[in-house]
Enzyme design. Structure first.
Site, PDB file in Angstrom:
ATOM      1  N   ASP A 148       0.837  -1.185   0.000  1.00  0.00           N
ATOM      2  CA  ASP A 148       0.000   0.000   0.000  1.00  0.00           C
ATOM      3  C   ASP A 148       0.881   1.247   0.000  1.00  0.00           C
ATOM      4  O   ASP A 148       1.564   1.532   0.984  1.00  0.00           O
ATOM      5  CB  ASP A 148      -0.889  -0.048   1.242  1.00  0.00           C
ATOM      6  CG  ASP A 148      -1.838   1.122   1.363  1.00  0.00           C
ATOM      7  OD1 ASP A 148      -1.730   2.087   0.575  1.00  0.00           O
ATOM      8  OD2 ASP A 148      -2.691   1.074   2.267  1.00  0.00           O
ATOM      9  N   ASN A 152      -7.024  12.101 -11.035  1.00  0.00           N
ATOM     10  CA  ASN A 152      -7.817  12.539 -12.182  1.00  0.00           C
ATOM     11  C   ASN A 152      -7.603  14.045 -12.340  1.00  0.00           C
ATOM     12  O   ASN A 152      -7.003  14.681 -11.477  1.00  0.00           O
ATOM     13  CB  ASN A 152      -9.299  12.169 -12.015  1.00  0.00           C
ATOM     14  CG  ASN A 152      -9.932  12.805 -10.797  1.00  0.00           C
ATOM     15  OD1 ASN A 152      -9.813  14.013 -10.583  1.00  0.00           O
ATOM     16  ND2 ASN A 152     -10.598  11.995  -9.985  1.00  0.00           N
ATOM     17  N   ASP A 201      -5.851   6.976  -5.994  1.00  0.00           N
ATOM     18  CA  ASP A 201      -6.251   8.364  -5.744  1.00  0.00           C
ATOM     19  C   ASP A 201      -7.142   8.447  -4.504  1.00  0.00           C
ATOM     20  O   ASP A 201      -6.910   9.247  -3.596  1.00  0.00           O
ATOM     21  CB  ASP A 201      -6.971   8.906  -6.979  1.00  0.00           C
ATOM     22  CG  ASP A 201      -7.218  10.409  -6.954  1.00  0.00           C
ATOM     23  OD1 ASP A 201      -6.616  11.111  -6.131  1.00  0.00           O
ATOM     24  OD2 ASP A 201      -8.020  10.865  -7.787  1.00  0.00           O
ATOM     25  N   SER A 217      -2.088   5.057 -14.613  1.00  0.00           N
ATOM     26  CA  SER A 217      -3.011   4.798 -15.735  1.00  0.00           C
ATOM     27  C   SER A 217      -3.417   3.343 -15.923  1.00  0.00           C
ATOM     28  O   SER A 217      -4.153   3.033 -16.840  1.00  0.00           O
ATOM     29  CB  SER A 217      -2.467   5.345 -17.062  1.00  0.00           C
ATOM     30  OG  SER A 217      -2.629   6.740 -17.121  1.00  0.00           O
ATOM     31  N   GLY A 228      -5.171   1.378 -13.850  1.00  0.00           N
ATOM     32  CA  GLY A 228      -6.439   0.995 -13.230  1.00  0.00           C
ATOM     33  C   GLY A 228      -7.595   1.310 -14.148  1.00  0.00           C
ATOM     34  O   GLY A 228      -7.664   0.816 -15.280  1.00  0.00           O
ATOM     35  N   VAL A 229      -8.469   2.191 -13.703  1.00  0.00           N
ATOM     36  CA  VAL A 229      -9.671   2.508 -14.478  1.00  0.00           C
ATOM     37  C   VAL A 229      -9.350   3.177 -15.814  1.00  0.00           C
ATOM     38  O   VAL A 229     -10.188   3.173 -16.718  1.00  0.00           O
ATOM     39  CB  VAL A 229     -10.671   3.384 -13.676  1.00  0.00           C
ATOM     40  CG1 VAL A 229     -11.196   2.635 -12.473  1.00  0.00           C
ATOM     41  CG2 VAL A 229     -10.060   4.701 -13.283  1.00  0.00           C
ATOM     42  N   TYR A 230      -8.138   3.726 -15.962  1.00  0.00           N
ATOM     43  CA  TYR A 230      -7.768   4.345 -17.236  1.00  0.00           C
ATOM     44  C   TYR A 230      -7.369   3.307 -18.286  1.00  0.00           C
ATOM     45  O   TYR A 230      -7.184   3.646 -19.447  1.00  0.00           O
ATOM     46  CB  TYR A 230      -6.657   5.370 -17.036  1.00  0.00           C
ATOM     47  CG  TYR A 230      -7.134   6.676 -16.427  1.00  0.00           C
ATOM     48  CD1 TYR A 230      -8.390   6.818 -15.850  1.00  0.00           C
ATOM     49  CD2 TYR A 230      -6.319   7.787 -16.441  1.00  0.00           C
ATOM     50  CE1 TYR A 230      -8.821   8.015 -15.301  1.00  0.00           C
ATOM     51  CE2 TYR A 230      -6.730   8.996 -15.892  1.00  0.00           C
ATOM     52  CZ  TYR A 230      -7.984   9.103 -15.326  1.00  0.00           C
ATOM     53  OH  TYR A 230      -8.398  10.293 -14.791  1.00  0.00           O
TER      54      TYR A 230
END
Length: 176
Positions: free
Chosen positions: A14, A28, A38, A121, A123-125
């Site tokens: 972590d 973001n 984030d 970038s 992960g969700v990107y």
């Protein structure tokens, strides 16, 4: 491994638990928190981080901004906005490399000596992890060649075993 007098290592865990000069946040463009790393950084730092980020007015893709670390063990947070993956034909690699370069330049200018980077970038990107790791390692190596001794330690942080393995492979490829 050592690059330009800087120890570059892969660490699993972590990122919000690391006591370094700065951790990098895969933010973001609003800088007002979100999911993944984030959200974890904002939760760990406390409401003061959000208040400081509001004053910054956002951040374009490929750039970086510096804030305090507040309740985190890291003294400061470098926020950078990575590109969304669109298949690789829209300048994603250049934008991702710019994220690392902007973060490193900001850290160098602030006299920060120990840094930790997440896999920006991925992960969700949606940026493919192996491709992103190669860009990250290349951008870091390029800066360290230009500015030897600029940092003491740079950690590439994988949250889980798979992310860590990808980062280790990219770093090992650089050695060969």
């Amino acid at each position: 491994m050592e690059l330009g007098g800087t120890r570059v290592e892969v660490w699993q865990g972590d990122i919000t638990q690391l006591a370094v000069d700065a951790i990098v946040n895969a933010a973001n463009s609003s800088l007002l928190g979100g999911g993944g790393v984030d959200g974890a950084i904002h939760r760990g730092a406390g409401p003061e981080l959000l208040a400081e980020c509001r004053e910054l007015g956002g951040c374009p893709t490929g750039e970086a901004r510096l804030t305090g670390g507040y309740k985190l063990p890291a003294r400061q947070v470098i926020h950078t906005v990575g590109p969304v993956w669109h298949g690789g034909g829209q300048g994603e690699a250049e934008l991702l490399a710019r994220c690392y370069r902007s973060s490193l330049d900001l850290a160098r200018g602030a006299g920060l000596r120990t840094l930790a980077f997440p896999a920006i970038s991925t992960g969700v990107y949606g940026y493919p992890a192996a491709m992103a790791a190669k860009v990250a390692v290349g951008a870091i190596a390029n800066l360290l060649r230009e500015h030897p001794g600029a940092f003491d330690t740079i950690l590439l942080v994988g949250f889980d075993h798979d992310a860590t393995a990808v980062l280790r492979a990219a770093l090992a490829a650089l050695e060969n």
